[in-house]
Motif scaffolding. Structure first.
Motif, PDB file in Angstrom:
ATOM      1  N   LEU A   9      10.716   3.737  10.325  1.00  0.00           N
ATOM      2  CA  LEU A   9      10.267   2.534  11.023  1.00  0.00           C
ATOM      3  C   LEU A   9       9.137   2.867  11.990  1.00  0.00           C
ATOM      4  O   LEU A   9       8.211   2.092  12.180  1.00  0.00           O
ATOM      5  CB  LEU A   9      11.432   1.887  11.777  1.00  0.00           C
ATOM      6  N   ASN A  49       6.795 -10.175   3.367  1.00  0.00           N
ATOM      7  CA  ASN A  49       5.686 -10.066   4.312  1.00  0.00           C
ATOM      8  C   ASN A  49       5.140 -11.437   4.687  1.00  0.00           C
ATOM      9  O   ASN A  49       4.061 -11.551   5.223  1.00  0.00           O
ATOM     10  CB  ASN A  49       4.583  -9.134   3.771  1.00  0.00           C
ATOM     11  N   TYR A  50       5.903 -12.487   4.365  1.00  0.00           N
ATOM     12  CA  TYR A  50       5.417 -13.834   4.654  1.00  0.00           C
ATOM     13  C   TYR A  50       6.544 -14.720   5.170  1.00  0.00           C
ATOM     14  O   TYR A  50       7.719 -14.499   4.916  1.00  0.00           O
ATOM     15  CB  TYR A  50       4.804 -14.466   3.405  1.00  0.00           C
ATOM     16  N   PHE A  86       5.312  -5.390  13.093  1.00  0.00           N
ATOM     17  CA  PHE A  86       5.994  -5.992  11.949  1.00  0.00           C
ATOM     18  C   PHE A  86       6.405  -4.884  10.993  1.00  0.00           C
ATOM     19  O   PHE A  86       5.625  -3.964  10.714  1.00  0.00           O
ATOM     20  CB  PHE A  86       5.095  -6.984  11.213  1.00  0.00           C
ATOM     21  N   ARG A  87       7.612  -4.963  10.500  1.00  0.00           N
ATOM     22  CA  ARG A  87       8.056  -4.023   9.484  1.00  0.00           C
ATOM     23  C   ARG A  87       8.772  -4.783   8.376  1.00  0.00           C
ATOM     24  O   ARG A  87       9.663  -5.595   8.642  1.00  0.00           O
ATOM     25  CB  ARG A  87       9.033  -2.992  10.077  1.00  0.00           C
ATOM     26  N   MET A  88       8.347  -4.509   7.130  1.00  0.00           N
ATOM     27  CA  MET A  88       9.011  -5.113   5.975  1.00  0.00           C
ATOM     28  C   MET A  88      10.218  -4.237   5.671  1.00  0.00           C
ATOM     29  O   MET A  88      10.081  -3.157   5.089  1.00  0.00           O
ATOM     30  CB  MET A  88       8.011  -5.097   4.807  1.00  0.00           C
ATOM     31  N   ILE A 105      15.214   1.920   5.881  1.00  0.00           N
ATOM     32  CA  ILE A 105      14.219   2.953   6.173  1.00  0.00           C
ATOM     33  C   ILE A 105      14.388   3.523   7.582  1.00  0.00           C
ATOM     34  O   ILE A 105      13.425   3.933   8.207  1.00  0.00           O
ATOM     35  CB  ILE A 105      12.788   2.417   5.977  1.00  0.00           C
TER      36      ILE A 105
ATOM     37  N   GLU B 154       1.966  -1.696   3.567  1.00  0.00           N
ATOM     38  CA  GLU B 154       3.254  -1.757   4.269  1.00  0.00           C
ATOM     39  C   GLU B 154       3.910  -0.378   4.291  1.00  0.00           C
ATOM     40  O   GLU B 154       4.484   0.033   5.298  1.00  0.00           O
ATOM     41  CB  GLU B 154       4.194  -2.769   3.592  1.00  0.00           C
ATOM     42  N   LEU B 158       4.912   3.068   7.256  1.00  0.00           N
ATOM     43  CA  LEU B 158       6.239   3.675   7.356  1.00  0.00           C
ATOM     44  C   LEU B 158       6.239   5.151   6.981  1.00  0.00           C
ATOM     45  O   LEU B 158       7.284   5.774   6.924  1.00  0.00           O
ATOM     46  CB  LEU B 158       7.202   2.927   6.420  1.00  0.00           C
ATOM     47  N   LEU B 422       0.108 -12.303   0.374  1.00  0.00           N
ATOM     48  CA  LEU B 422       1.551 -12.409   0.227  1.00  0.00           C
ATOM     49  C   LEU B 422       2.023 -11.521  -0.919  1.00  0.00           C
ATOM     50  O   LEU B 422       1.384 -11.448  -1.956  1.00  0.00           O
ATOM     51  CB  LEU B 422       1.943 -13.850  -0.076  1.00  0.00           C
TER      52      LEU B 422
END
Lengths: 439, 439
Positions: A9, A49-50, A86-88, A105, B154, B158, B422
């Motif tokens: 992260l 991501n949205y 922001f983290r997916m 993660i 993304e 990480l 997206l």
């Protein structure tokens, strides 16, 4: 190979209090925005991501809008936001004692945790319905329904068997809440104005639209007057509504209803209910009716520094003894208030309790037809439809999306057309988009 | 179970001559339109229910446009067209002797057959490249590339390992034709203007863009002046161009070039060439260089009542002894002419031979930069970019699409933004969207 190996992260440790927000829906976006510039470190986690503007998902499913128009890239929303991350990532567990969350993660400590991950489709434990029906909570699901619908008509053209034609052209919508009503109305509109032009070979009298609800009236969250109007409008779009009825059995080809009716249909839309996305680690004592029990300040009962907002939160107030309605305005107002309350707390000021300001609720039933419940009165028809469009346009995230949606609506209105009748996803007949989701 | 069992093409038998068109691309659409109202029965077959405006696929791949904006529903294009039949069907074989085609859902006799099914990505027999690289010929492929790109960033956030970061942020484009140049330019623009705002955690100096071409210059189909300008523009967008170079080896993680260079990269865009979609049953004697050999009237050599148009057709003329260029304008002009010729023939008038009217060719290299080759002179820069946009806007199918694309471009231009960042498709790392396609 573990795809998440070697991923971290990597949120920097600072002197600021860290607010971790799970979910970039209506509530999550509002609290993240509200905290900007007030000395917090803000971490937003989402599996996508949205942001999805869920009230218009049914329009994506019925070829009225492009999927990208109702989604907003989360990073873009928070450009130029110092100390925002922001983290997916998917959160797998919460450890309230240690103020820590586990994700696929890595782990992350929090000073404040805000759970705003919303609700998911409720199949009430029915694996058959989960496997064979189309839910409508996420963009890929809306695209699946759109593909299924269009593929059905392509196949109808190629089919001689009358029963098979019935199965392909019939649609059964389960659940008479806003989503069920809106998707039924939109299908009625397609049948009336759009599909006959595209498919001159099909006799659209064979296309039957059914809306089934277990309760005694549609739009149970709205006034009885609104329910009655919605029923009338659906009738005008040739949607057959069955109340006090539920689906007894479905095998992917035939729906059997509780009153014995058998409807041949390869497409069943499941909009019968939602339930909280409960993450592991929240003690049973903090849950009620499958949602997280919170006080007037959105604080989770019995757990320090943990809050829940929106659909996932169960907040009982005098006016709403059964919890706040699961609606976008509640989530938005709770998100805004919690941001202000955390800021107040950081200045040692008193927090303010939540009190939902109900500006009204509404549902549309297709072209020129909608119902609006205001606190004092109810209205319908064309004025309600205009109000519905105006409010939704204003609520969509992002100026560009507003423009695109507005242009599409103007276009659709004057041309009686739907711009996006494309089958872009592969053939997915009766297979839900599962995305690691379990019943 | 055979999913095509019990499906039938079901085209009614009439007194009219039946024209069967395979493919709803530029050529197929034009001939179908041109035959309207002239006493033919027209059957259009395509595996998709939409036309793809391929010149803008790279903008979908690079988050500049929504996929629906560059596609047009085929049925919609031919609304109110009597005796027109669209069928979503894959043609498996042609039987020229019997004037019959076989599809997955039945056979069909024709009076005239028009093959206009275009070209597909050419991997030159390299299975590794087919498995591991991203082609850019279809909308789902463009969406795959968009997802891959955004997922890469993304993941970069990480990741701590510098080599892994390199692999995620580097992009290698193979092939210096219009698609390769345009996608490289668009990636350069993203790097310069868009991504740094979204990913403040990433140092974009590590992102390297490579364009590799086996030939001595870019845009081999255009003038040398245009090639030189494109090279200069790409340089300004920080794209490293390697000419006279090819990919020797790729394992999904590292690209090895013919000059020994090793580039760590998880994303390789394959735009190195195309080849004809040859359907079984066309005799070898009617093929040349993997395309169908036709005369000046688009008639297939040695086969009666069979025509081929656009990319799939190999038409040698005095001016183009190596065949017409594989460009949309050629396909459009051939489609229009063949419609008129079939009408002439039906009136016992003489057919007219094809003569490509080259109104110029062009390629864009990103914001404010493009090259245009006119028959007599070449120009570049901002004027070329305006011309490029204007011509493409006019060529897109459908007024609604034109509006949406135009709005998006205006928006992107003034905001330096890309609206559609997206990740809607599932994780597809290095897996092509195969859709039954074989190498």
């Amino acid at each position: 190979m573990d795809p998440f190996k070697n991923l971290h992260l990597d949120i920097p440790q600072t002197q600021k209090k860290r607010v971790v927000i799970i979910g970039g829906g209506f509530a999550g976006i509002q609290i993240a925005k509200g905290l900007k510039g007030h000395g917090f470190q803000v971490v937003l986690l989402d599996r996508n991501n949205y942001h999805t503007f869920q009230p218009l998902l049914y329009q994506v499913a019925t070829a009225g809008l492009e999927p990208d128009s109702i989604a907003g890239a989360l990073r873009q929303l928070f450009n130029n936001y110092p100390d925002f991350y922001f983290r997916m990532a998917k959160v797998t567990e919460i450890q309230p004692e240690e103020q820590k969350i586990n994700t696929l993660i890595g782990d992350l400590y929090y000073d404040y945790l805000v759970i705003a991950n919303g609700s998911k489709t409720n199949y009430f434990g029915n694996q058959e319905m989960f496997n064979l029906t189309f839910p409508l909570k996420q963009i890929p699901q809306a695209l699946n329904l759109r593909s299924q619908m269009l593929q059905n008509f392509e196949q109808t053209v190629l089919t001689r068997d009358p029963l098979e034609k019935d199965k392909l052209t019939n649609f059964v919508v389960v659940g008479g809440g806003p989503t069920g009503v809106e998707v039924s109305g939109a299908l009625g509109e397609l049948k009336k104005h759009v599909l006959p032009k595209d498919y001159p070979d099909i006799d659209f009298n064979i296309m039957n639209l059914h809306l089934v609800d277990a309760g005694p009236r549609l739009l149970a969250g709205m006034s009885e007057k609104a329910s009655a109007k919605a029923l009338k409008y659906l009738d005008a779009f040739d949607v057959k509504v069955k109340l006090n009825t539920f689906v007894k059995n479905y095998d992917g080809e035939e729906v059997t209803l509780s009153d014995g009716t058998v409807i041949p249909a390869k497409t069943v839309v499941w909009a019968a209910g939602v339930k909280g996305n409960i993450i592991d680690g929240i003690p049973e004592s903090s849950l009620e009716r499958g949602r997280i029990l919170v006080d007037d300040f959105s604080a989770v009962k019995g757990i320090r520094n943990m809050f829940a907002l929106g659909d996932i939160a169960f907040m009982k107030t005098d006016r709403y003894p059964n919890g706040q309605p699961m609606l976008a305005p509640v989530a938005i107002q709770q998100g805004k208030l919690l941001a202000r309350n955390l800021i107040r707390q950081s200045k040692n000021e008193a927090m303010k309790p939540f009190d939902y300001v109900d500006k009204g609720s509404m549902a549309t039933v297709g072209r020129n037809k909608a119902v609006v419940d205001m606190p004092k009165f109810t209205f319908g028809g064309f004025p309600a439809w205009l109000v519905w469009m105006f409010v939704h346009l204003l609520s969509i995230i992002g100026f560009r999306n507003r423009l695109v949606v507005f242009s599409n609506w103007v276009w659709n209105y004057f041309t009686y057309d739907r711009g996006t009748r494309l089958i872009i996803r592969t053939f997915v007949r009766n297979k839900n988009y599962k995305q690691g989701e379990s019943l």
